[in-house]
Write a protein that holds these residues in place. Structure first.
Motif, mmCIF file in Angstrom:
data_model
loop_
_atom_site.group_PDB
_atom_site.id
_atom_site.type_symbol
_atom_site.label_atom_id
_atom_site.label_comp_id
_atom_site.label_asym_id
_atom_site.label_seq_id
_atom_site.Cartn_x
_atom_site.Cartn_y
_atom_site.Cartn_z
ATOM 1 N N ALA A 11 24.484 33.502 38.731
ATOM 2 C CA ALA A 11 25.224 32.331 38.267
ATOM 3 C C ALA A 11 26.348 32.733 37.323
ATOM 4 O O ALA A 11 27.480 32.234 37.423
ATOM 5 N N LEU A 12 26.091 33.646 36.395
ATOM 6 C CA LEU A 12 27.115 34.064 35.440
ATOM 7 C C LEU A 12 28.277 34.764 36.144
ATOM 8 O O LEU A 12 29.438 34.612 35.743
ATOM 9 N N THR A 13 27.974 35.518 37.190
ATOM 10 C CA THR A 13 29.042 36.182 37.950
ATOM 11 C C THR A 13 29.941 35.150 38.619
ATOM 12 O O THR A 13 31.178 35.232 38.553
ATOM 13 N N LEU A 14 29.323 34.184 39.276
ATOM 14 C CA LEU A 14 30.098 33.134 39.931
ATOM 15 C C LEU A 14 30.932 32.356 38.918
ATOM 16 O O LEU A 14 32.099 32.016 39.170
ATOM 17 N N MET A 15 30.363 32.092 37.750
ATOM 18 C CA MET A 15 31.073 31.320 36.732
ATOM 19 C C MET A 15 32.228 32.117 36.131
ATOM 20 O O MET A 15 33.280 31.549 35.799
ATOM 21 N N ALA A 16 32.065 33.432 35.994
ATOM 22 C CA ALA A 16 33.163 34.257 35.499
ATOM 23 C C ALA A 16 34.337 34.237 36.473
ATOM 24 O O ALA A 16 35.503 34.147 36.068
ATOM 25 N N ILE A 17 34.032 34.311 37.764
ATOM 26 C CA ILE A 17 35.086 34.250 38.786
ATOM 27 C C ILE A 17 35.808 32.902 38.722
ATOM 28 O O ILE A 17 37.045 32.834 38.773
ATOM 29 N N LEU A 18 35.038 31.831 38.591
ATOM 30 C CA LEU A 18 35.642 30.503 38.495
ATOM 31 C C LEU A 18 36.472 30.363 37.224
ATOM 32 O O LEU A 18 37.516 29.701 37.216
ATOM 33 N N GLY A 19 36.025 30.994 36.141
ATOM 34 C CA GLY A 19 36.775 30.940 34.891
ATOM 35 C C GLY A 19 38.135 31.601 35.006
ATOM 36 O O GLY A 19 39.139 31.075 34.504
ATOM 37 N N ALA A 70 28.015 35.222 20.727
ATOM 38 C CA ALA A 70 26.772 34.790 20.084
ATOM 39 C C ALA A 70 25.755 34.287 21.106
ATOM 40 O O ALA A 70 24.557 34.595 21.017
ATOM 41 N N HIS A 71 26.204 33.519 22.097
ATOM 42 C CA HIS A 71 25.291 33.017 23.126
ATOM 43 C C HIS A 71 24.737 34.153 23.991
ATOM 44 O O HIS A 71 23.573 34.108 24.402
ATOM 45 N N LEU A 72 25.555 35.164 24.273
ATOM 46 C CA LEU A 72 25.078 36.297 25.075
ATOM 47 C C LEU A 72 23.986 37.063 24.337
ATOM 48 O O LEU A 72 22.946 37.415 24.922
ATOM 49 N N LEU A 73 24.177 37.316 23.051
ATOM 50 C CA LEU A 73 23.156 37.996 22.257
ATOM 51 C C LEU A 73 21.881 37.171 22.180
ATOM 52 O O LEU A 73 20.758 37.714 22.220
ATOM 53 N N PHE A 75 49.413 25.719 25.036
ATOM 54 C CA PHE A 75 48.715 25.510 26.302
ATOM 55 C C PHE A 75 48.427 26.841 27.006
ATOM 56 O O PHE A 75 47.395 26.983 27.666
ATOM 57 N N TYR A 76 49.346 27.802 26.872
ATOM 58 C CA TYR A 76 49.076 29.135 27.424
ATOM 59 C C TYR A 76 47.849 29.762 26.759
ATOM 60 O O TYR A 76 47.004 30.373 27.415
ATOM 61 N N LEU A 77 47.763 29.602 25.445
ATOM 62 C CA LEU A 77 46.586 30.109 24.732
ATOM 63 C C LEU A 77 45.322 29.403 25.187
ATOM 64 O O LEU A 77 44.280 30.038 25.392
ATOM 65 N N LEU A 78 45.406 28.086 25.344
ATOM 66 C CA LEU A 78 44.246 27.320 25.786
ATOM 67 C C LEU A 78 43.752 27.795 27.142
ATOM 68 O O LEU A 78 42.544 27.875 27.390
ATOM 69 N N SER A 79 44.678 28.121 28.036
ATOM 70 C CA SER A 79 44.272 28.580 29.364
ATOM 71 C C SER A 79 43.457 29.865 29.284
ATOM 72 O O SER A 79 42.544 30.090 30.089
ATOM 73 N N ALA A 80 43.761 30.709 28.307
ATOM 74 C CA ALA A 80 43.025 31.963 28.149
ATOM 75 C C ALA A 80 41.581 31.745 27.733
ATOM 76 O O ALA A 80 40.730 32.633 27.908
ATOM 77 N N SER A 81 41.271 30.572 27.195
ATOM 78 C CA SER A 81 39.902 30.303 26.746
ATOM 79 C C SER A 81 39.003 29.797 27.867
ATOM 80 O O SER A 81 37.785 29.681 27.672
ATOM 81 N N ILE A 82 39.548 29.504 29.034
ATOM 82 C CA ILE A 82 38.736 28.931 30.114
ATOM 83 C C ILE A 82 37.587 29.843 30.534
ATOM 84 O O ILE A 82 36.441 29.391 30.636
ATOM 85 N N PRO A 83 37.818 31.158 30.797
ATOM 86 C CA PRO A 83 36.675 32.013 31.153
ATOM 87 C C PRO A 83 35.599 32.047 30.074
ATOM 88 O O PRO A 83 34.402 32.112 30.379
ATOM 89 N N LEU A 84 36.028 31.997 28.812
ATOM 90 C CA LEU A 84 35.063 32.010 27.710
ATOM 91 C C LEU A 84 34.227 30.740 27.705
ATOM 92 O O LEU A 84 32.998 30.782 27.555
ATOM 93 N N VAL A 85 34.889 29.596 27.869
ATOM 94 C CA VAL A 85 34.181 28.318 27.852
ATOM 95 C C VAL A 85 33.168 28.252 28.992
ATOM 96 O O VAL A 85 32.011 27.853 28.797
ATOM 97 N N THR A 106 31.756 30.713 30.805
ATOM 98 C CA THR A 106 30.657 31.664 30.626
ATOM 99 C C THR A 106 29.657 31.162 29.598
ATOM 100 O O THR A 106 28.442 31.278 29.774
ATOM 101 N N THR A 107 30.164 30.570 28.519
ATOM 102 C CA THR A 107 29.279 30.025 27.487
ATOM 103 C C THR A 107 28.423 28.895 28.028
ATOM 104 O O THR A 107 27.241 28.770 27.666
#
Length: 506
Positions: free
Chosen positions: A95-103, A207-210, A136-146, A148-149
């Protein structure tokens, strides 16, 4: 029901988890009350309207998970209920792999369309367009992080470790509101303000990964992508994807439409009461977030005893949400103008108090709708709710656009509330079809809807602080007596008395 199911769905565990969930949003909310007026004064209404859209963006990015986060919670909870813990590591990594790709895909999409959003869709003043585009460019960079979390949190929630999730969410929630204020001594530009929000998302992911490694140590033994898990995840998450995309669209996209039809100043007038009223959703969300893994674990085997227990969880969730929301909404309706005037000034009060009243009623309906929505997905029928929301979306957006053009932001609030009411009724019927044992709630549901609406309308007609205070005090006193004598059971009354130290523990 096996011992694992009993442990994960016990009343004490559920009650504690609800409290943890409430704390995780209540503390940042208190910070927001203090910081929002500061932000409005320092950066102005236009920038604050854009910042409000950025806040919504950060939360709404989770739509790119295509339902996998919620599906992961349900499927991991079912593994626990069926004593198949050995399947969880592979399920998690897949699931995390698929979500990273989608991010990453989401990042690319938003990066490409950001100039169009800033330059065409939103009525951003010319002098703010450059810094808004960078933000907005910065916000787009947070999508994979959001995204995955969301997946990491989904697994942790299935184990019902909401206490540890709260230990992360409280500081991250505080950073969302306090971070922009901390930037103000150096700059009032959106670009560094949004940079703080993105940095907070990175910290949250780590933090969530740990935390996942601590709760499920088998996951850290090695990466394992299981192709056989892909289809169940995508199949179960597919219909959840529809709801995950459409529901936030109907709940939050009104601000985008306001920005497109009216002005970003109108967004600020609408968002200020919305930010307060929407925080009430912490109560139903706290309840249903706990119920989702509990219901999924309970229904894993599908026996009669399991359905009856699920119906009890459903009935309790609906009752507790109604009990908690009703007094708060009465107070908001009664003192909306006075509260806004004291908090952010007369201009915002004049433009926003009616909006606040209507949205408060809508939150009541929406909060009640989350319980049947949760049950429908826990029972393995996310397609039912998804089809409903697909039907609602074009009707809602058309009504919203018309209401904004004709009646301004008040029209948007009325349409939002009516949509929430219709949605609640339809979802309740679906839950009743899936778990007939829930039928005992339908009379209470209909009566609470009708009675609450009449009292909301009556409260909205009051004028004068003294009259409002006396009426709301009397009404809430009578409501408390009604709940104590006719709604709560004896064991619940005993628990409350022990919590208040009015009765010794047995």
């Amino acid at each position: 029901m096996n011992d694992r199911q009993k442990e994960l769905t016990s009343g004490n565990r559920l009650a504690k988890n609800v409290i943890w969930n409430l704390l995780s949003v209540a503390v940042p909310f208190l910070v927001a009350i203090v910081t929002i007026p500061i932000l409005i004064d320092e950066i102005g209404k236009e920038r604050f309207g854009l910042l409000a859209i950025s806040w919504m963006f950060v939360g709404y990015f989770s739509l790119f998970d295509f339902g996998l986060g919620r599906a992961l919670t349900v499927l991991v909870a079912k593994c626990l209920g069926e004593e198949r813990e050995a399947d969880i590591p592979a399920l998690t990594w897949t699931a995390l792999t698929l979500m990273a790709i989608l991010g990453v895909a989401g990042f690319i999409i938003i990066l490409i369309i950001s100039p169009w959003l800033v330059g065409t869709v939103l009525n951003v003043p010319a002098q703010l367009q450059d810094e808004t585009l960078k933000a907005f460019y910065l916000l787009s960079a947070s999508i994979p992080l959001v995204i995955t979390t969301v997946g990491l949190r989904g697994v942790i929630a299935a184990y019902q470790r909401f206490d540890l999730l709260t230990a992360i969410r409280i500081p991250m929630g505080i950073l969302t509101f306090l971070g922009p204020v901390a930037v103000l001594p150096f700059s009032n530009s959106l670009y560094p303000i949004v940079g703080v929000l993105v940095a907070g998302r990175l910290l949250a992911t780590i933090a969530h990964l740990l935390l996942l490694f601590r709760i499920v140590p088998e996951v850290r033994q090695g990466y394992h992508y299981d192709k056989s898990q892909t289809r169940p995840l995508l199949g179960f998450g597919g219909w959840m994807t529809v709801s995950n995309m459409v529901v936030p669209l109907m709940v939050s996209m009104d601000r985008f439409v306001i920005g497109a039809v009216l002005t970003v100043t109108a967004v600020a007038f609408y968002t200020t009461p919305y930010e307060i009223v929407s925080r009430l959703l912490v109560i139903p969300v706290a309840v249903v977030s706990v119920l989702l893994p509990a219901q999924s674990t309970t229904l894993a085997r599908g026996g009669i005893e399991d359905r009856e227990h699920s119906a009890r969880l459903f009935n309790k969730g609906l009752s507790y949400i109604s009990i908690a929301l009703f007094p708060l909404i009465i107070l908001i309706i009664a003192f909306s103008y006075d509260g806004l005037n004291l908090w952010v000034g007369g201009e915002f009060a004049e433009n926003g108090y009616l909006v606040m009243q209507w949205l408060a009623v809508g939150v009541f309906f929406y909060g009640l709708s989350l319980v049947p929505f949760n049950l429908v997905q826990s029972a393995g029928h996310p397609d039912w709710s998804a089809k409903l929301h697909l039907l609602e979306l074009p009707l809602y957006l058309a009504a919203l656009w018309w209401a904004l053009s004709a009646y301004g932001i008040l029209g948007a609030a009325v349409v939002w509330t009516l949509r929430a009411f219709v949605d609640a009724l339809a979802l309740y019927v679906m839950a009743l079809l899936l778990i007939p044992e829930c039928r005992t709630s339908i009379r209470r549901f209909m009566l609470s809807m009708g009675g609450a609406v009449m009292l909301f309308l009556l409260t909205a007609q009051l004028d004068g602080l003294l009259i409002k205070f006396l009426f709301s005090s009397l009404l809430l006193l009578l409501f408390g007596l009604f709940v104590w004598r006719l709604v709560l059971q004896q064991n619940e009354r005993n628990w409350l008395l022990r919590m208040l130290h009015l009765r010794p523990a047995q």
